[in-house]
Design a protein around this motif. Structure first.
Motif, PDB file in Angstrom:
ATOM      1  N   SER A  49      -2.207 -12.140  -7.387  1.00  0.00           N
ATOM      2  CA  SER A  49      -1.992 -11.138  -8.428  1.00  0.00           C
ATOM      3  C   SER A  49      -3.270 -10.405  -8.776  1.00  0.00           C
ATOM      4  O   SER A  49      -3.246  -9.260  -9.201  1.00  0.00           O
ATOM      5  N   ALA A  50      -4.406 -11.072  -8.583  1.00  0.00           N
ATOM      6  CA  ALA A  50      -5.682 -10.465  -8.970  1.00  0.00           C
ATOM      7  C   ALA A  50      -5.986  -9.205  -8.198  1.00  0.00           C
ATOM      8  O   ALA A  50      -6.609  -8.281  -8.722  1.00  0.00           O
ATOM      9  N   VAL A  51      -5.575  -9.108  -6.931  1.00  0.00           N
ATOM     10  CA  VAL A  51      -5.944  -7.954  -6.106  1.00  0.00           C
ATOM     11  C   VAL A  51      -4.920  -6.846  -6.183  1.00  0.00           C
ATOM     12  O   VAL A  51      -5.067  -5.831  -5.524  1.00  0.00           O
ATOM     13  N   GLN A  52      -3.905  -7.001  -7.033  1.00  0.00           N
ATOM     14  CA  GLN A  52      -2.863  -5.990  -7.070  1.00  0.00           C
ATOM     15  C   GLN A  52      -3.167  -4.864  -8.044  1.00  0.00           C
ATOM     16  O   GLN A  52      -2.366  -3.956  -8.211  1.00  0.00           O
ATOM     17  N   PHE A  53      -4.337  -4.910  -8.713  1.00  0.00           N
ATOM     18  CA  PHE A  53      -4.716  -3.813  -9.596  1.00  0.00           C
ATOM     19  C   PHE A  53      -5.377  -2.685  -8.822  1.00  0.00           C
ATOM     20  O   PHE A  53      -5.577  -1.607  -9.338  1.00  0.00           O
ATOM     21  N   VAL A  54      -5.801  -2.939  -7.601  1.00  0.00           N
ATOM     22  CA  VAL A  54      -6.510  -1.936  -6.819  1.00  0.00           C
ATOM     23  C   VAL A  54      -5.689  -1.567  -5.600  1.00  0.00           C
ATOM     24  O   VAL A  54      -4.690  -2.195  -5.294  1.00  0.00           O
ATOM     25  N   ASN A  55      -6.124  -0.525  -4.928  1.00  0.00           N
ATOM     26  CA  ASN A  55      -5.464  -0.149  -3.686  1.00  0.00           C
ATOM     27  C   ASN A  55      -5.899  -1.134  -2.611  1.00  0.00           C
ATOM     28  O   ASN A  55      -6.980  -1.023  -2.047  1.00  0.00           O
ATOM     29  N   THR A 119      -8.772   1.039 -17.764  1.00  0.00           N
ATOM     30  CA  THR A 119      -7.665   1.623 -18.531  1.00  0.00           C
ATOM     31  C   THR A 119      -7.551   3.111 -18.249  1.00  0.00           C
ATOM     32  O   THR A 119      -6.442   3.645 -18.086  1.00  0.00           O
ATOM     33  N   ALA A 120      -8.687   3.794 -18.182  1.00  0.00           N
ATOM     34  CA  ALA A 120      -8.693   5.237 -17.920  1.00  0.00           C
ATOM     35  C   ALA A 120      -8.179   5.571 -16.527  1.00  0.00           C
ATOM     36  O   ALA A 120      -7.703   6.681 -16.278  1.00  0.00           O
ATOM     37  N   VAL A 121      -8.248   4.589 -15.604  1.00  0.00           N
ATOM     38  CA  VAL A 121      -7.804   4.820 -14.226  1.00  0.00           C
ATOM     39  C   VAL A 121      -6.374   4.345 -14.005  1.00  0.00           C
ATOM     40  O   VAL A 121      -5.545   5.047 -13.418  1.00  0.00           O
ATOM     41  N   VAL A 122      -6.078   3.134 -14.496  1.00  0.00           N
ATOM     42  CA  VAL A 122      -4.802   2.484 -14.181  1.00  0.00           C
ATOM     43  C   VAL A 122      -3.644   3.031 -15.002  1.00  0.00           C
ATOM     44  O   VAL A 122      -2.563   3.303 -14.469  1.00  0.00           O
ATOM     45  N   VAL A 123      -3.850   3.201 -16.315  1.00  0.00           N
ATOM     46  CA  VAL A 123      -2.745   3.621 -17.187  1.00  0.00           C
ATOM     47  C   VAL A 123      -2.165   4.974 -16.779  1.00  0.00           C
ATOM     48  O   VAL A 123      -0.935   5.121 -16.691  1.00  0.00           O
ATOM     49  N   PRO A 124      -2.981   6.007 -16.511  1.00  0.00           N
ATOM     50  CA  PRO A 124      -2.394   7.277 -16.045  1.00  0.00           C
ATOM     51  C   PRO A 124      -1.597   7.128 -14.747  1.00  0.00           C
ATOM     52  O   PRO A 124      -0.586   7.811 -14.559  1.00  0.00           O
ATOM     53  N   ALA A 125      -2.038   6.211 -13.866  1.00  0.00           N
ATOM     54  CA  ALA A 125      -1.304   5.978 -12.618  1.00  0.00           C
ATOM     55  C   ALA A 125       0.061   5.373 -12.900  1.00  0.00           C
ATOM     56  O   ALA A 125       1.060   5.719 -12.251  1.00  0.00           O
ATOM     57  N   ILE A 126       0.128   4.459 -13.885  1.00  0.00           N
ATOM     58  CA  ILE A 126       1.417   3.858 -14.258  1.00  0.00           C
ATOM     59  C   ILE A 126       2.345   4.922 -14.822  1.00  0.00           C
ATOM     60  O   ILE A 126       3.523   4.993 -14.458  1.00  0.00           O
ATOM     61  N   TYR A 130       5.049   4.850 -11.848  1.00  0.00           N
ATOM     62  CA  TYR A 130       5.979   3.740 -12.003  1.00  0.00           C
ATOM     63  C   TYR A 130       7.416   4.246 -12.130  1.00  0.00           C
ATOM     64  O   TYR A 130       7.736   5.036 -13.016  1.00  0.00           O
ATOM     65  N   GLY A 131       8.246   3.793 -11.224  1.00  0.00           N
ATOM     66  CA  GLY A 131       9.636   4.237 -11.186  1.00  0.00           C
ATOM     67  C   GLY A 131       9.868   5.371 -10.217  1.00  0.00           C
ATOM     68  O   GLY A 131      11.009   5.712  -9.912  1.00  0.00           O
ATOM     69  N   GLN A 132       8.767   5.939  -9.710  1.00  0.00           N
ATOM     70  CA  GLN A 132       8.873   7.043  -8.751  1.00  0.00           C
ATOM     71  C   GLN A 132       8.438   6.601  -7.358  1.00  0.00           C
ATOM     72  O   GLN A 132       9.106   6.903  -6.375  1.00  0.00           O
ATOM     73  N   GLN A 133       7.305   5.901  -7.260  1.00  0.00           N
ATOM     74  CA  GLN A 133       6.841   5.360  -5.984  1.00  0.00           C
ATOM     75  C   GLN A 133       7.277   3.903  -5.870  1.00  0.00           C
ATOM     76  O   GLN A 133       6.865   3.059  -6.663  1.00  0.00           O
ATOM     77  N   LYS A 134       8.088   3.624  -4.847  1.00  0.00           N
ATOM     78  CA  LYS A 134       8.707   2.311  -4.720  1.00  0.00           C
ATOM     79  C   LYS A 134       7.689   1.192  -4.540  1.00  0.00           C
ATOM     80  O   LYS A 134       7.779   0.157  -5.208  1.00  0.00           O
ATOM     81  N   ASP A 135       6.715   1.392  -3.641  1.00  0.00           N
ATOM     82  CA  ASP A 135       5.747   0.316  -3.380  1.00  0.00           C
ATOM     83  C   ASP A 135       4.857   0.073  -4.590  1.00  0.00           C
ATOM     84  O   ASP A 135       4.552  -1.074  -4.927  1.00  0.00           O
ATOM     85  N   PHE A 136       4.447   1.141  -5.284  1.00  0.00           N
ATOM     86  CA  PHE A 136       3.635   1.007  -6.493  1.00  0.00           C
ATOM     87  C   PHE A 136       4.395   0.236  -7.568  1.00  0.00           C
ATOM     88  O   PHE A 136       3.855  -0.680  -8.205  1.00  0.00           O
ATOM     89  N   SER A 137       5.653   0.590  -7.750  1.00  0.00           N
ATOM     90  CA  SER A 137       6.489  -0.076  -8.757  1.00  0.00           C
ATOM     91  C   SER A 137       6.704  -1.545  -8.390  1.00  0.00           C
ATOM     92  O   SER A 137       6.673  -2.426  -9.268  1.00  0.00           O
ATOM     93  N   GLN A 138       6.897  -1.825  -7.114  1.00  0.00           N
ATOM     94  CA  GLN A 138       7.131  -3.194  -6.676  1.00  0.00           C
ATOM     95  C   GLN A 138       5.899  -4.062  -6.894  1.00  0.00           C
ATOM     96  O   GLN A 138       6.007  -5.222  -7.302  1.00  0.00           O
ATOM     97  N   VAL A 139       4.716  -3.499  -6.635  1.00  0.00           N
ATOM     98  CA  VAL A 139       3.465  -4.237  -6.860  1.00  0.00           C
ATOM     99  C   VAL A 139       3.342  -4.626  -8.331  1.00  0.00           C
ATOM    100  O   VAL A 139       3.024  -5.773  -8.659  1.00  0.00           O
TER     101      VAL A 139
END
Length: 237
Positions: A49-55, A119-126, A130-139
């Motif tokens: 789970s630790a490495v799922q915050f990054v690409n 937070t400035a990087v991850v939250v805007p990506a969510i 989230y809900g639009q890109q399947k792999d991103f949402s699944q991660v």
């Protein structure tokens, strides 16, 4: 002379293993970048789970390329007794070691700053994906389920996301015991499930001895490799 030959052989074997690890990481990184959904389908439940915050794909490609270069320089330098290759090996490893120490100090001392930056990087990506890109949402679904957390900071990270805009509910992980009912904004606000960043920090601190032991082991190997490379360099004709 026997000591020199022994260390030379160990240097070749060690760096050959590093080279193979680099090739493997590079291959996996390219696979994740090209076909992420199939990778997540196979390894998602088992991944850290630790490495799922990054690409993960680009991270693995970068790490694999560095290991491949290090393995080649160390193996080639020791085998052919090439001083230039050994010196490059030493300096690259020294830079990596200094960067790791600096990153550890920053992570321990400036945790709040790291949280603000992420937070400035991850939250805007969510909010965007989230809900639009399947792999991103699944991660993120896998991460939230395994860490028992919600979003990066809390449920508000999902406000305005394609998922919430379409279904008018939040991910099930944002509500306690929400398997049989929808996770509405009111319920998510009431349950106030903790964000994944703080939960991840808690897990790391709870396993501080293991994390510290692994970090110390890696640092020890790097120092040993630098000492051996300098010994070979100084004793070559």
């Amino acid at each position: 002379m026997q000591c020199f030959n022994f260390l030379k052989t160990m240097m070749i074997l060690f760096n050959f293993i590093i080279f193979l690890c680099g090739v493997a990481l590079l291959a996996v990184g390219i696979w994740v970048s090209v076909d992420g959904p199939s990778f997540l389908k196979i390894f998602g439940p088992l991944s850290s789970s630790a490495v799922q915050f990054v690409n993960v794909g680009y991270f693995l490609i970068a790490a694999g390329a560095v290991l491949l270069a290090l393995g080649f320089l160390g193996c080639y330098g020791a085998q052919t007794e090439n001083k230039c290759a050994l010196m490059m090996f030493f300096f690259i490893l020294l830079i990596i070691f200094i960067a790791e120490v600096a990153a550890a100090v920053v992570a321990l001392v400036y945790t709040a700053m790291a949280e603000t930056f992420l937070t400035a990087v991850v939250v805007p990506a969510i909010k965007k994906d989230y809900g639009q890109q399947k792999d991103f949402s699944q991660v993120w679904n896998i991460t939230m389920q395994r860490l028992h957390c919600c979003g990066f900071t809390n449920y508000t990270d999902f406000e305005g996301s394609p998922f919430v805009m379409e279904y008018n509910v939040f991910p099930p992980s944002c509500c306690n015991n929400s398997s049989s009912e929808s996770c509405t904004k009111e319920k998510a606000e009431k349950d106030n499930v903790e964000g994944c960043f703080k939960q991840l920090l808690y897990d790391i601190r709870a396993n501080a001895a293991t994390v510290g032991g692994v970090a110390a082991g890696i640092g020890g190997l790097e120092l040993a490799a630098m000492v051996v490379s300098m010994y070979l360099y100084c004793n070559m004709k």
